[in-house]
Design a protein around this motif. Structure first.
Motif, short mmCIF file in Angstrom:
data_model
loop_
_atom_site.label_atom_id
_atom_site.label_comp_id
_atom_site.label_asym_id
_atom_site.label_seq_id
_atom_site.Cartn_x
_atom_site.Cartn_y
_atom_site.Cartn_z
N ALA A 8 0.82 -1.21 0.00
CA ALA A 8 0.00 0.00 0.00
C ALA A 8 0.85 1.26 0.00
O ALA A 8 0.33 2.36 -0.24
N VAL A 9 2.14 1.10 0.24
CA VAL A 9 3.04 2.26 0.28
C VAL A 9 2.98 3.05 -1.03
O VAL A 9 2.88 4.28 -1.03
N GLY A 10 3.03 2.35 -2.16
CA GLY A 10 3.02 3.03 -3.46
C GLY A 10 1.77 3.87 -3.66
O GLY A 10 1.85 5.01 -4.14
N SER A 11 0.61 3.33 -3.30
CA SER A 11 -0.64 4.07 -3.46
C SER A 11 -0.67 5.31 -2.58
O SER A 11 -1.11 6.39 -3.01
N LEU A 12 -0.19 5.17 -1.36
CA LEU A 12 -0.18 6.31 -0.43
C LEU A 12 0.83 7.37 -0.85
O LEU A 12 0.59 8.57 -0.67
N GLU A 13 1.95 6.94 -1.41
CA GLU A 13 2.94 7.91 -1.91
C GLU A 13 2.36 8.69 -3.10
O GLU A 13 2.55 9.91 -3.20
N THR A 14 1.68 8.00 -4.00
CA THR A 14 1.05 8.67 -5.14
C THR A 14 -0.01 9.65 -4.67
O THR A 14 -0.12 10.76 -5.19
N TYR A 15 -0.77 9.25 -3.66
CA TYR A 15 -1.81 10.12 -3.10
C TYR A 15 -1.19 11.36 -2.45
O TYR A 15 -1.73 12.46 -2.57
N LEU A 27 3.57 2.73 7.89
CA LEU A 27 4.09 1.66 7.03
C LEU A 27 5.60 1.78 6.87
O LEU A 27 6.31 0.76 6.81
N TYR A 28 6.12 3.01 6.79
CA TYR A 28 7.57 3.20 6.76
C TYR A 28 8.20 2.69 8.05
O TYR A 28 9.29 2.10 8.05
N GLN A 29 7.50 2.93 9.15
CA GLN A 29 8.00 2.49 10.46
C GLN A 29 8.10 0.96 10.50
O GLN A 29 9.07 0.40 11.03
N LEU A 30 7.11 0.29 9.91
CA LEU A 30 7.09 -1.17 9.90
C LEU A 30 7.98 -1.76 8.82
O LEU A 30 8.39 -2.93 8.92
N ASN A 31 8.26 -0.96 7.80
CA ASN A 31 9.07 -1.43 6.66
C ASN A 31 10.15 -0.41 6.35
O ASN A 31 10.08 0.32 5.35
N PRO A 32 11.17 -0.30 7.20
CA PRO A 32 12.18 0.75 7.05
C PRO A 32 12.94 0.72 5.73
O PRO A 32 13.50 1.73 5.31
N ASP A 33 12.93 -0.42 5.05
CA ASP A 33 13.62 -0.51 3.76
C ASP A 33 12.91 0.30 2.68
O ASP A 33 13.48 0.58 1.62
N ARG A 34 11.67 0.69 2.92
CA ARG A 34 10.89 1.43 1.92
C ARG A 34 10.92 2.95 2.14
O ARG A 34 10.34 3.70 1.36
N ILE A 35 11.55 3.42 3.19
CA ILE A 35 11.54 4.84 3.53
C ILE A 35 12.20 5.67 2.43
O ILE A 35 13.27 5.33 1.92
N LYS A 36 11.54 6.77 2.10
CA LYS A 36 12.09 7.77 1.18
C LYS A 36 12.13 9.10 1.92
O LYS A 36 11.08 9.61 2.34
N ASP A 37 13.33 9.65 2.08
CA ASP A 37 13.48 10.88 2.86
C ASP A 37 12.60 12.01 2.35
O ASP A 37 11.98 12.75 3.12
N GLU A 38 12.54 12.16 1.03
CA GLU A 38 11.78 13.25 0.44
C GLU A 38 10.29 13.12 0.75
O GLU A 38 9.60 14.11 0.99
N VAL A 39 9.79 11.90 0.76
CA VAL A 39 8.38 11.67 1.08
C VAL A 39 8.12 12.03 2.55
O VAL A 39 7.12 12.67 2.88
N VAL A 40 9.02 11.63 3.43
CA VAL A 40 8.87 11.94 4.86
C VAL A 40 8.81 13.44 5.08
O VAL A 40 7.94 13.95 5.80
N THR A 41 9.70 14.18 4.46
CA THR A 41 9.70 15.63 4.66
C THR A 41 8.48 16.28 4.02
O THR A 41 7.94 17.25 4.56
N ASN A 42 8.01 15.75 2.90
CA ASN A 42 6.80 16.29 2.30
C ASN A 42 5.58 16.10 3.21
O ASN A 42 4.72 16.98 3.31
N VAL A 43 5.51 14.94 3.88
CA VAL A 43 4.43 14.70 4.83
C VAL A 43 4.47 15.74 5.94
O VAL A 43 3.44 16.31 6.33
N LEU A 44 5.65 16.02 6.45
CA LEU A 44 5.78 16.98 7.55
C LEU A 44 5.47 18.40 7.10
O LEU A 44 4.84 19.17 7.85
N VAL A 45 5.88 18.76 5.91
CA VAL A 45 5.58 20.11 5.41
C VAL A 45 4.07 20.27 5.22
O VAL A 45 3.50 21.31 5.56
N LYS A 46 3.42 19.25 4.68
CA LYS A 46 1.96 19.32 4.53
C LYS A 46 1.29 19.44 5.90
O LYS A 46 0.35 20.21 6.08
N ALA A 47 1.78 18.68 6.89
CA ALA A 47 1.22 18.78 8.24
C ALA A 47 1.44 20.17 8.83
O ALA A 47 0.59 20.69 9.55
#
Length: 232
Positions: A27-34, A55-75
């Motif tokens: 589901a990571v891909g769908s949520l990233e696209t969203y 999901l990143y927390q449960l699957n650390p191999d899938r973490i993308k730094d840019e996605v994490v920071t985008n989530v925080l900026v949106k928040a």
């Protein structure tokens, strides 16, 4: 602005958030696209974004730094609220402790703290004068406008009149741009003496407070008796 359950949320995202798919790494891909859609279309779905961080927390191999920071900026655009802190606490501390992500998170914490503390002038100084800040907000379409709208909303809740020069620094705009913003976007009036008139609303109206205390005879008698016993 409804950052928790926005009307723009599609049904397939609702299914992910509310069902077992929220634990499915696929589901990571769908949520990233969203998230990319949110960044492009100027709305925010904090609940879906927290699901992605989990999901990143449960699957650390899938973490993308840019996605994490985008989530925080949106928040961050949802200030003043707990959305930034809720997202931040879902980031694995070991992942966030070193490298470029650590530097980015430190900067974002500072920016969010300034917004939450109404230190708007300092916020704009950081955004305009720091290359890292510019990079962090680059993917968020209309970021500065969203922040200015939130500041204007908070100003309208606290003031009936404010000096133009104060609002210039709070909005990070020139004098002419500030006048245009308050008149065209906010619908406020600008007087010739440099003051801005904000229409009355339920939040900025002065309200008469009535305080009434009901004390019966027995309670009053007890107070007098205690006072007499203390001095006797």
């Amino acid at each position: 602005m409804n950052g928790e359950d926005p009307p723009e949320r599609p049904d397939y995202i609702t299914s992910i958030i509310n069902g077992l798919e929220r634990y499915n790494p696929e589901a990571v891909g769908s949520l990233e696209t969203y998230l990319t859609e949110q960044c492009d279309q100027k709305y925010c779905d904090c609940s879906a974004n927290r699901t992605l961080l989990k999901l990143y927390q449960l699957n650390p191999d899938r973490i993308k730094d840019e996605v994490v920071t985008n989530v925080l900026v949106k928040a961050m655009t949802q200030f003043p609220s707990a959305q930034f802190s809720l997202a931040l606490h879902l980031i694995n501390p070991s992942v966030a402790a070193t490298g470029e992500l650590h530097e980015a998170l430190t900067k974002l914490r500072t920016l969010n703290s300034q917004l939450e503390g109404a230190q708007y002038t300092q916020f704009w100084a950081n955004v305009d004068g720091d290359d890292l800040c510019a990079d962090l907000v680059a993917d968020i379409s209309g970021f500065e406008d969203m922040i200015r709208h939130r500041i204007a909303l908070l100003v309208s809740q606290a003031f009936r009149e404010i000096n133009l020069s104060h609002l210039e620094s709070w909005l990070g705009l020139s004098e002419d741009a500030t006048k245009k913003f308050v008149m065209d976007v906010c619908g406020w009036g600008v007087d010739g003496d440099g003051s801005i008139k904000i229409p009355s609303n339920p939040d900025n109206e002065a309200k008469k407070a009535e305080i009434r205390e009901d004390v019966n005879v027995d309670q009053f008698a007890r107070v007098i008796r205690r006072s007499w016993e203390t001095t006797a």
